[in-house]
Motif scaffolding. Structure first.
Motif, PDB file in Angstrom:
ATOM      1  N   GLY A 129       0.805  -1.215   0.000  1.00  0.00           N
ATOM      2  CA  GLY A 129       0.000   0.000   0.000  1.00  0.00           C
ATOM      3  C   GLY A 129       0.835   1.261   0.000  1.00  0.00           C
ATOM      4  O   GLY A 129       0.383   2.298   0.490  1.00  0.00           O
ATOM      5  N   ALA A 130       2.061   1.177  -0.543  1.00  0.00           N
ATOM      6  CA  ALA A 130       2.935   2.350  -0.689  1.00  0.00           C
ATOM      7  C   ALA A 130       3.215   3.029   0.640  1.00  0.00           C
ATOM      8  O   ALA A 130       3.432   4.243   0.678  1.00  0.00           O
ATOM      9  CB  ALA A 130       2.338   3.340  -1.692  1.00  0.00           C
ATOM     10  N   PHE A 131       3.174   2.271   1.737  1.00  0.00           N
ATOM     11  CA  PHE A 131       3.462   2.777   3.082  1.00  0.00           C
ATOM     12  C   PHE A 131       2.372   3.709   3.611  1.00  0.00           C
ATOM     13  O   PHE A 131       2.521   4.268   4.685  1.00  0.00           O
ATOM     14  CB  PHE A 131       4.816   3.494   3.150  1.00  0.00           C
ATOM     15  CG  PHE A 131       5.965   2.682   2.630  1.00  0.00           C
ATOM     16  CD1 PHE A 131       6.596   1.744   3.438  1.00  0.00           C
ATOM     17  CD2 PHE A 131       6.429   2.838   1.330  1.00  0.00           C
ATOM     18  CE1 PHE A 131       7.659   0.985   2.966  1.00  0.00           C
ATOM     19  CE2 PHE A 131       7.491   2.084   0.843  1.00  0.00           C
ATOM     20  CZ  PHE A 131       8.105   1.152   1.664  1.00  0.00           C
ATOM     21  N   VAL A 132       1.266   3.879   2.863  1.00  0.00           N
ATOM     22  CA  VAL A 132       0.241   4.831   3.295  1.00  0.00           C
ATOM     23  C   VAL A 132      -1.160   4.227   3.328  1.00  0.00           C
ATOM     24  O   VAL A 132      -2.094   4.880   3.801  1.00  0.00           O
ATOM     25  CB  VAL A 132       0.218   6.095   2.396  1.00  0.00           C
ATOM     26  CG1 VAL A 132       1.528   6.850   2.482  1.00  0.00           C
ATOM     27  CG2 VAL A 132      -0.121   5.741   0.953  1.00  0.00           C
ATOM     28  N   SER A 133      -1.360   3.015   2.831  1.00  0.00           N
ATOM     29  CA  SER A 133      -2.711   2.451   2.790  1.00  0.00           C
ATOM     30  C   SER A 133      -2.648   0.941   2.958  1.00  0.00           C
ATOM     31  O   SER A 133      -1.580   0.340   2.999  1.00  0.00           O
ATOM     32  CB  SER A 133      -3.406   2.817   1.479  1.00  0.00           C
ATOM     33  OG  SER A 133      -2.765   2.197   0.375  1.00  0.00           O
TER      34      SER A 133
ATOM     35  N   ASN B 276      10.130   5.423  12.269  1.00  0.00           N
ATOM     36  CA  ASN B 276      10.098   3.985  11.997  1.00  0.00           C
ATOM     37  C   ASN B 276       9.080   3.236  12.850  1.00  0.00           C
ATOM     38  O   ASN B 276       9.298   2.088  13.250  1.00  0.00           O
ATOM     39  CB  ASN B 276      11.495   3.377  12.175  1.00  0.00           C
ATOM     40  CG  ASN B 276      12.465   3.915  11.146  1.00  0.00           C
ATOM     41  OD1 ASN B 276      12.074   4.274  10.036  1.00  0.00           O
ATOM     42  ND2 ASN B 276      13.731   3.996  11.508  1.00  0.00           N
ATOM     43  N   ARG B 277       7.966   3.898  13.150  1.00  0.00           N
ATOM     44  CA  ARG B 277       6.941   3.238  13.966  1.00  0.00           C
ATOM     45  C   ARG B 277       6.397   1.977  13.293  1.00  0.00           C
ATOM     46  O   ARG B 277       6.159   0.972  13.988  1.00  0.00           O
ATOM     47  CB  ARG B 277       5.826   4.232  14.290  1.00  0.00           C
ATOM     48  CG  ARG B 277       6.249   5.250  15.342  1.00  0.00           C
ATOM     49  CD  ARG B 277       5.138   6.222  15.701  1.00  0.00           C
ATOM     50  NE  ARG B 277       4.904   7.217  14.669  1.00  0.00           N
ATOM     51  CZ  ARG B 277       5.658   8.317  14.493  1.00  0.00           C
ATOM     52  NH1 ARG B 277       6.693   8.544  15.283  1.00  0.00           N
ATOM     53  NH2 ARG B 277       5.376   9.181  13.540  1.00  0.00           N
TER      54      ARG B 277
ATOM     55  N   GLU C  52      16.359  13.741   4.749  1.00  0.00           N
ATOM     56  CA  GLU C  52      15.148  13.620   3.940  1.00  0.00           C
ATOM     57  C   GLU C  52      13.906  13.528   4.821  1.00  0.00           C
ATOM     58  O   GLU C  52      12.856  14.126   4.512  1.00  0.00           O
ATOM     59  CB  GLU C  52      15.243  12.382   3.043  1.00  0.00           C
ATOM     60  CG  GLU C  52      16.245  12.521   1.904  1.00  0.00           C
ATOM     61  CD  GLU C  52      16.464  11.225   1.172  1.00  0.00           C
ATOM     62  OE1 GLU C  52      16.780  11.276  -0.034  1.00  0.00           O
ATOM     63  OE2 GLU C  52      16.320  10.139   1.774  1.00  0.00           O
ATOM     64  N   MET C  53      14.008  12.790   5.915  1.00  0.00           N
ATOM     65  CA  MET C  53      12.867  12.650   6.803  1.00  0.00           C
ATOM     66  C   MET C  53      12.486  13.996   7.425  1.00  0.00           C
ATOM     67  O   MET C  53      11.315  14.357   7.502  1.00  0.00           O
ATOM     68  CB  MET C  53      13.165  11.642   7.907  1.00  0.00           C
ATOM     69  CG  MET C  53      11.971  11.362   8.814  1.00  0.00           C
ATOM     70  SD  MET C  53      12.426  10.431  10.274  1.00  0.00           S
ATOM     71  CE  MET C  53      13.392  11.663  11.155  1.00  0.00           C
TER      72      MET C  53
ATOM     73  N   ALA D 198       6.907   7.546  -3.506  1.00  0.00           N
ATOM     74  CA  ALA D 198       6.598   7.007  -2.176  1.00  0.00           C
ATOM     75  C   ALA D 198       7.198   7.981  -1.169  1.00  0.00           C
ATOM     76  O   ALA D 198       8.311   7.795  -0.682  1.00  0.00           O
ATOM     77  CB  ALA D 198       7.178   5.611  -2.003  1.00  0.00           C
ATOM     78  N   SER D 199       6.458   9.026  -0.887  1.00  0.00           N
ATOM     79  CA  SER D 199       6.990  10.102  -0.050  1.00  0.00           C
ATOM     80  C   SER D 199       7.281   9.633   1.371  1.00  0.00           C
ATOM     81  O   SER D 199       8.272  10.036   1.975  1.00  0.00           O
ATOM     82  CB  SER D 199       5.995  11.272  -0.002  1.00  0.00           C
ATOM     83  OG  SER D 199       5.743  11.769  -1.289  1.00  0.00           O
ATOM     84  N   PHE D 200       6.401   8.785   1.916  1.00  0.00           N
ATOM     85  CA  PHE D 200       6.545   8.330   3.301  1.00  0.00           C
ATOM     86  C   PHE D 200       7.102   6.918   3.308  1.00  0.00           C
ATOM     87  O   PHE D 200       6.553   6.010   2.679  1.00  0.00           O
ATOM     88  CB  PHE D 200       5.188   8.368   4.004  1.00  0.00           C
ATOM     89  CG  PHE D 200       4.615   9.747   4.110  1.00  0.00           C
ATOM     90  CD1 PHE D 200       4.931  10.570   5.176  1.00  0.00           C
ATOM     91  CD2 PHE D 200       3.756  10.228   3.132  1.00  0.00           C
ATOM     92  CE1 PHE D 200       4.407  11.854   5.276  1.00  0.00           C
ATOM     93  CE2 PHE D 200       3.217  11.507   3.224  1.00  0.00           C
ATOM     94  CZ  PHE D 200       3.552  12.320   4.298  1.00  0.00           C
ATOM     95  N   ARG D 201       8.174   6.719   4.031  1.00  0.00           N
ATOM     96  CA  ARG D 201       8.752   5.390   4.200  1.00  0.00           C
ATOM     97  C   ARG D 201       9.750   5.460   5.354  1.00  0.00           C
ATOM     98  O   ARG D 201      10.100   6.548   5.807  1.00  0.00           O
ATOM     99  CB  ARG D 201       9.431   4.910   2.922  1.00  0.00           C
ATOM    100  CG  ARG D 201      10.607   5.730   2.435  1.00  0.00           C
ATOM    101  CD  ARG D 201      11.102   5.205   1.089  1.00  0.00           C
ATOM    102  NE  ARG D 201      12.364   5.797   0.673  1.00  0.00           N
ATOM    103  CZ  ARG D 201      12.478   6.966   0.040  1.00  0.00           C
ATOM    104  NH1 ARG D 201      11.394   7.678  -0.243  1.00  0.00           N
ATOM    105  NH2 ARG D 201      13.666   7.427  -0.322  1.00  0.00           N
ATOM    106  N   PRO D 202      10.215   4.317   5.852  1.00  0.00           N
ATOM    107  CA  PRO D 202      11.152   4.344   6.978  1.00  0.00           C
ATOM    108  C   PRO D 202      12.457   5.050   6.654  1.00  0.00           C
ATOM    109  O   PRO D 202      12.842   5.195   5.485  1.00  0.00           O
ATOM    110  CB  PRO D 202      11.375   2.853   7.264  1.00  0.00           C
ATOM    111  CG  PRO D 202      10.110   2.200   6.795  1.00  0.00           C
ATOM    112  CD  PRO D 202       9.727   2.960   5.557  1.00  0.00           C
ATOM    113  N   ALA D 203      13.117   5.478   7.708  1.00  0.00           N
ATOM    114  CA  ALA D 203      14.406   6.162   7.589  1.00  0.00           C
ATOM    115  C   ALA D 203      15.509   5.298   8.184  1.00  0.00           C
ATOM    116  O   ALA D 203      15.267   4.435   9.031  1.00  0.00           O
ATOM    117  CB  ALA D 203      14.355   7.513   8.321  1.00  0.00           C
TER     118      ALA D 203
END
Length: 490
Positions: free
Chosen positions: A112-116, A160-161, A230-231, A275-280
């Motif tokens: 879900g692209a880290f968002v859905s 990184n929750r 970036e984050m 994919a704007s939101f993802r782990p760092a």
């Protein structure tokens, strides 16, 4: 596990839970795997679930984490629309044969692209997979989007929750899966898209060592973790569009989702799948080198990996885009030049030679799919095999009947779970006959089942898939006509 009045009951560390029995498979939905350490904070880490009194009702459709409508709803349908949404959807769902005893476990992480998305979505109903393949199937929810990934500027590492959620869920599996007849020493973490990203991470992160033993990577995107810079830049952008400094403040869920959408729209560009939101990157949790494939393979702590992609992954993102469908050759070649630099002409010609009757649209789909999802499959298989571990590679090539969609991102999922009714409104299944659905589904489930049980995927005929090696670089192609072995050519 016991059967009481026709219903399965298990005793977990937090208390008893009652599920449903469906044709010999015990089904438990919405089991809590953790709770916030600080119940008042969105940013809180998790701890073990507090014990409950009486029996937990594990028969209801569970919540998923807050999200907007998926950008792939035009491909996958609206299969998640009936799930409630909650910021505390820290739950797993379990399917186990009623008489299970020490069976291997598939822990499936949704995309879900880290968002859905959500493991509680009916899409990922594991009943048929558990019944046919004799395994225990677990699906999981994890935090998404801004609520999962943004953190204060003062935080010394990435939020990184979602990663911490998955680690907590895997610890829950270690502590509780035996109650369902599962074997905690035989856990395979599988995932698709963003879920494959997490499955790859969990197979090499020091933080997950001992929590899994194999992994399955379905359409793994080549997306390095964000740097801290970036984050923090993402956090500043979110603050600008939302008007709030922190998500752990006055913003409602709806306001967070609106700000999240604005951030994602700002990153959109022709030919790109953002994919704007993802782990760092975070030491000992999310290694910065996880997409330095040789380094990652040296640090991999799973014994075997099964991985692959669909034939035309990025058609999912472009098939309804007028800009992509009507793009001229000049515009597409411009994208090639921006993306591949001095190799642009060679890549363009290679893609053209692979597809008779190619168009600018198919050139864009083929090259961007290979760049994002395809090329990494042989790279990882080769690196893992050189480090003495088992690797098995595949290509999923079953076409949708929708124009321009071909065999897109997410196409393999309904075949794997075999639950067509839960995908009844999925446009991508248009034109797929029941016979094809059953035949291809059998290929997918027996390959995955064999891998989960013994580390080797198998054909419906019972034949083992070829293991990747320096001298046998072979992909198994899954098609509506059966499986084929394809020698990999550079």
């Amino acid at each position: 596990m016991e059967i009481d009045n026709g219903q399965p009951v298990v005793r977990l560390q937090a208390g008893k839970a009652r599920g449903q029995l469906r044709e010999g498979v015990a089904v438990f939905r919405g089991l809590p795997y953790g709770q916030r350490v600080d119940a008042t904070s969105r940013l809180s880490d998790l701890k073990a679930t507090a014990p409950w009194q009486g029996e937990f009702d594990a028969t209801q459709l569970p919540a998923v984490f807050p999200q907007s409508r998926s950008r792939l709803a035009l491909v996958m349908g609206e299969g998640i629309k009936d799930n409630p949404q909650s910021e505390d959807a820290f739950v797993v769902n379990v399917w186990a044969p009623a008489k299970a005893e020490s069976l291997p476990v598939l822990f499936f992480v949704h995309g879900g692209a880290f968002v859905s998305g959500g493991g509680s979505a009916p899409w990922y109903d594991g009943e048929r997979l558990a019944r046919e393949e004799g395994i225990v199937v677990v699906t999981v929810n994890y935090r998404l989007g801004a609520l999962g990934h943004l953190s204060p500027q003062t935080e010394p590492h990435g939020a990184n929750r979602p990663v911490r959620d998955l680690l907590q869920a895997l610890r829950w599996v270690q502590e509780n899966i035996s109650a369902f007849g599962g074997n905690a020493d035989q856990v395979t973490v599988g995932g698709q898209s963003a879920g494959a990203w997490y499955a790859w991470l969990l197979g090499l992160s020091p933080a997950s060592r001992g929590l899994l033993h194999r992994n399955i990577l379905m359409s793994l995107p080549r997306l390095p973790p964000m740097t801290l810079e970036e984050m923090h830049a993402l956090g500043r952008l979110f603050s600008e569009v939302s008007g709030e400094i922190s998500i752990d403040g006055a913003l409602t869920v709806e306001q967070v989702l609106v700000g999240q959408a604005k951030v994602m729209q700002s990153a959109a560009a022709f030919g790109d799948v953002s994919a704007s939101f993802r782990p760092a990157s975070e030491d000992s949790v999310v290694p910065s080198w996880m997409f330095d494939i040789p380094e990652a393979a040296r640090n991999c702590h799973v014994s075997e990996t099964l991985l692959g992609s669909t034939a035309e992954e990025n058609a999912s993102f472009f098939f309804r885009s007028e800009e992509a469908l009507a793009a001229s050759e000049q515009k597409v070649r411009g994208w090639f030049e921006k993306t591949f630099g001095t190799d642009a002409d060679a890549v363009y010609e290679r893609c053209a030679n692979k597809r008779p009757g190619h168009t600018p649209y198919t050139q864009l789909v083929d090259a961007s799919s290979e760049l994002m999802f395809g090329r990494i499959v042989p790279e990882i298989a080769q690196a893992i095999s050189l480090n003495g571990r088992g690797a098995y590679a595949y290509s999923f090539n079953v076409a949708s009947g929708l124009p321009n969609l071909m065999s897109p991102h997410c196409m393999e999922l309904p075949f794997l779970f075999g639950n067509r009714m839960d995908w009844a409104d999925a446009p991508m299944l248009t034109g797929v006959s029941e016979q094809v659905f059953e035949d291809v589904g059998r290929q997918m489930r027996q390959a995955v089942g064999g891998f989960v049980r013994g580390g080797v995927p198998r054909d419906p005929s019972g034949a083992d898939w070829p293991r990747w090696s320096e001298h046998q670089r072979v992909l198994t192609e899954i098609t509506q006509g059966g499986v084929r072995r394809l020698p990999f050519v550079e």
